[in-house]
Design a protein around this motif. Structure first.
Motif, short mmCIF file in Angstrom:
data_model
loop_
_atom_site.label_atom_id
_atom_site.label_comp_id
_atom_site.label_asym_id
_atom_site.label_seq_id
_atom_site.Cartn_x
_atom_site.Cartn_y
_atom_site.Cartn_z
N MET A 1 29.69 -6.07 -41.50
CA MET A 1 29.97 -6.81 -39.43
C MET A 1 29.22 -5.76 -38.47
SD MET A 1 32.83 -8.44 -37.72
CE MET A 1 32.80 -9.33 -36.87
N GLU A 2 29.30 -4.43 -38.82
CA GLU A 2 28.46 -3.30 -37.64
C GLU A 2 27.09 -3.09 -37.84
OE1 GLU A 2 29.22 -0.97 -34.85
OE2 GLU A 2 30.71 -2.62 -35.90
N ASN A 3 26.33 -3.72 -38.10
CA ASN A 3 24.93 -3.31 -38.42
C ASN A 3 24.46 -5.43 -38.17
OD1 ASN A 3 24.30 -1.50 -39.46
ND2 ASN A 3 24.61 -2.00 -41.40
N LYS A 4 25.33 -5.68 -38.34
CA LYS A 4 24.70 -7.54 -37.75
C LYS A 4 25.22 -7.21 -36.56
CE LYS A 4 23.61 -11.67 -38.80
NZ LYS A 4 22.26 -12.19 -38.76
N LEU A 5 25.93 -7.06 -35.88
CA LEU A 5 26.68 -7.04 -34.12
C LEU A 5 25.15 -6.46 -33.69
CD1 LEU A 5 30.30 -6.84 -34.46
CD2 LEU A 5 28.68 -8.97 -34.14
N HIS A 6 24.45 -5.29 -34.28
CA HIS A 6 24.07 -4.19 -33.78
C HIS A 6 22.98 -4.93 -34.00
CE1 HIS A 6 25.84 -0.40 -32.64
NE2 HIS A 6 26.41 -0.93 -33.17
N ASN A 7 22.79 -5.64 -34.75
CA ASN A 7 21.23 -6.51 -34.71
C ASN A 7 20.97 -7.49 -33.74
OD1 ASN A 7 19.79 -4.87 -37.05
ND2 ASN A 7 20.99 -6.61 -38.29
N ILE A 8 22.10 -8.15 -33.50
CA ILE A 8 22.28 -9.10 -32.63
C ILE A 8 22.04 -8.29 -31.42
CG2 ILE A 8 23.67 -10.51 -31.44
CD1 ILE A 8 25.56 -10.60 -33.72
N ILE A 9 22.83 -8.02 -30.63
CA ILE A 9 22.15 -6.94 -29.61
C ILE A 9 20.61 -6.37 -29.80
CG2 ILE A 9 22.87 -4.90 -28.28
CD1 ILE A 9 25.16 -6.50 -27.97
N LEU A 289 31.26 -0.91 -33.29
CA LEU A 289 31.67 -2.63 -32.26
C LEU A 289 31.93 -3.36 -32.43
CD1 LEU A 289 30.12 -3.79 -30.09
CD2 LEU A 289 28.06 -4.07 -31.65
N THR A 290 32.57 -3.19 -34.41
CA THR A 290 33.01 -4.79 -34.73
C THR A 290 34.47 -4.04 -34.13
OG1 THR A 290 31.99 -4.23 -37.42
CG2 THR A 290 34.14 -5.16 -37.46
N HIS A 291 34.91 -3.13 -34.22
CA HIS A 291 36.26 -2.77 -34.24
C HIS A 291 36.47 -2.99 -32.59
CE1 HIS A 291 40.44 -1.07 -33.22
NE2 HIS A 291 40.61 -0.36 -32.47
N VAL A 292 35.40 -3.00 -31.36
CA VAL A 292 36.15 -3.33 -30.40
C VAL A 292 36.10 -4.78 -30.34
CG1 VAL A 292 35.02 -2.83 -27.92
CG2 VAL A 292 35.62 -0.87 -29.38
N PHE A 293 34.71 -5.29 -30.72
CA PHE A 293 34.44 -6.64 -30.49
C PHE A 293 35.66 -7.98 -30.60
CE2 PHE A 293 33.15 -10.41 -32.72
CZ PHE A 293 32.77 -11.04 -31.07
N LYS A 294 36.46 -7.35 -32.11
CA LYS A 294 37.63 -7.75 -32.49
C LYS A 294 38.73 -7.80 -32.56
CE LYS A 294 37.61 -7.89 -37.03
NZ LYS A 294 37.69 -8.16 -38.70
N GLN A 362 27.11 -24.48 -34.42
CA GLN A 362 26.77 -23.09 -35.56
C GLN A 362 25.38 -22.15 -34.91
OE1 GLN A 362 24.81 -25.76 -38.25
NE2 GLN A 362 26.68 -27.18 -38.71
N GLN A 363 24.74 -22.53 -33.77
CA GLN A 363 23.95 -21.26 -33.37
C GLN A 363 24.41 -20.66 -32.91
OE1 GLN A 363 21.33 -23.22 -30.36
NE2 GLN A 363 22.29 -24.77 -30.55
N VAL A 364 25.42 -20.27 -33.05
CA VAL A 364 26.88 -19.49 -32.74
C VAL A 364 26.48 -18.19 -33.63
CG1 VAL A 364 28.89 -18.95 -31.21
CG2 VAL A 364 27.91 -20.17 -30.35
N TYR A 365 27.62 -19.66 -34.53
CA TYR A 365 28.38 -18.84 -35.74
C TYR A 365 27.36 -18.31 -36.80
CZ TYR A 365 32.09 -21.52 -34.59
OH TYR A 365 33.16 -22.31 -33.56
N PHE A 366 26.06 -18.16 -36.36
CA PHE A 366 24.30 -18.23 -37.29
C PHE A 366 25.11 -16.18 -36.75
CE2 PHE A 366 20.08 -16.06 -36.44
CZ PHE A 366 19.61 -16.20 -38.03
N PHE A 367 25.16 -16.25 -35.72
CA PHE A 367 25.02 -14.65 -35.38
C PHE A 367 25.92 -13.65 -36.12
CE2 PHE A 367 22.58 -15.20 -32.45
CZ PHE A 367 22.62 -16.07 -30.86
N PHE A 368 27.12 -14.67 -36.19
CA PHE A 368 28.28 -13.83 -37.38
C PHE A 368 28.10 -13.71 -39.50
CE2 PHE A 368 29.60 -14.60 -33.26
CZ PHE A 368 30.19 -13.46 -32.86
N SER A 369 26.69 -14.53 -39.55
CA SER A 369 26.32 -14.38 -40.69
C SER A 369 26.00 -13.04 -41.16
CB SER A 369 25.56 -15.40 -41.20
OG SER A 369 24.52 -14.48 -40.14
#
Length: 371
Positions: A1-9, A289-294, A362-369
């Motif tokens: 999840m960490e890598n994915k969130l940073h990729n979103i940013i 980022l995963t911990h702070v975000f959640k 679904q556009q929102v949830y795509f970011f969290f795939s």
């Protein structure tokens, strides 16, 4: 999840450097010319103008999307010898401003003729009038723009107004480049810090602003008497140097935009995090980022669920008091479902959420795939 969130940013929120550079250059070429013209055209503006404060989410480091909207406050001084006084307005977060000794001060040698026009911004009780102030600034900006346009140089600029902002629409070859919101504000120091408000947590930033904006639902005969308080310099300091705070705010703003919850203003989200800065220690913001975000997503959901986002500087002012219970319930239910899915199925969150959500969401949830 960490890598994915940073990729979103990095891929979906970060602002392209070339656009930042281009727009900053245009802003730097346009704004000084307009302000210089305003000074030449109006001795009162020249005497009262202090500086320009570069505000809003772009300069706070919270901007998502392209750098094409800039919020600039034109800070003006009220002469201290005229003894301005900030009075309670009856609405939390707002004040009235009375200039107690303007007429006496104008008889003194230190008073310059430049301030003779200042009285036109008062009502009969010497209260600063928001409508008169905005009308004065509108006329001055329009005259200055006319001079700019007469030079017939790029870029092209048109003008509109919305609330307290006087918006410059900048374009080249009929293509929009940016909007610049100019907001006239009066600036005061620590000796005028308003009663009933949180004390200044950033002594190195002693000044605050008042903005010509009235509260919701105020009486018609009082609409021009109220000024909204603004502590933007202090807020910027409070959210600085907290590593994962700004990326998390950006993620929540992207979600807000995808959900099309337009009632959830960016300042409401920022306010939630100002309160969280008081509640969380410095080490928390250095977590993943995963911990702070959640964690903050859960806090964010709980705050909104209660139907109250207290204004950071005066908690008697509920920023979402006028939002319907239905909007709040729908919003918090969506966040609750998202939190549950993040906990239960992090490895397959995209497919899980797609089964439950409308196409738009679904556009929102795509970011969290996590594919």
């Amino acid at each position: 999840m960490e890598n994915k969130l940073h990729n979103i940013i990095r891929n979906h929120i970060s602002i392209p450097e070339d656009e930042i550079s281009r727009n900053n250059q245009i802003l730097a070429s346009v704004l000084p010319k307009i302000i210089d013209s305003m000074k030449k055209k109006d001795p009162l503006f020249k005497a009262m103008y202090r500086r320009t404060f570069y505000g809003g989410s772009y300069y706070d480091g919270l901007k998502v999307g392209k750098p094409e909207e800039f919020d600039l406050d034109l800070l003006l001084d009220v002469p201290k010898y005229a003894e301005p006084e900030l009075l309670s307005s009856g609405y939390p977060g707002f004040v009235k401003v009375r200039v107690n000794k303007y007429h006496a001060w104008m008889k003194q040698p230190e008073a310059t003729p430049s301030y003779e026009k200042f009285a036109k911004l008062f009502d009969s009780q010497c209260n600063l009038n928001t409508e008169k102030t905005l009308a004065w600034m509108e006329g001055l900006v329009q005259k200055s723009l006319n001079d700019f346009q007469n030079e017939r140089v790029a870029p092209q600029i048109t003008f509109s107004k919305s609330g307290p902002a006087l918006t410059l629409h900048v374009s080249e070859s009929n293509k929009k480049i940016m909007d610049i919101d100019l907001v006239p504000c009066f600036v005061f120091g620590s000796d005028k810090w308003p009663k009933g408000f949180r004390s200044n947590p950033v002594p190195s930033k002693p000044e605050f602003f008042i903005v010509p904006k009235r509260p919701n639902n105020c009486k018609k005969q009082e609409q021009s008497h109220h000024w909204r308080l603004s502590f933007q310099e202090q807020e910027r300091e409070l959210i600085s140097d907290k590593m994962m705070l700004k990326p998390t705010v950006k993620l929540l703003k992207i979600m807000r935009d995808m959900y099309e919850d337009r009632w959830m203003a960016s300042y409401y989200i920022k306010t939630v995090f100002l309160h969280l800065c008081d509640q969380k220690n410095e080490q928390f913001w250095k977590s993943s980022l995963t911990h702070v975000f959640k964690t903050t997503l859960r806090d964010y959901k709980d705050v909104v669920k209660n139907g109250k986002i207290p204004y950071y500087w005066n908690e008697n002012n509920n920023l979402i008091a006028n939002i319907s219970n239905n909007c709040i319930e729908n919003f918090t239910n969506r966040l609750e479902r998202l939190l549950q899915e993040l906990e239960k199925n992090p490895e397959n969150v995209e497919s899980c959420l797609r089964k439950k959500c409308a196409t738009k969401l679904q556009q929102v949830y795509f970011f969290f795939s996590f594919q």
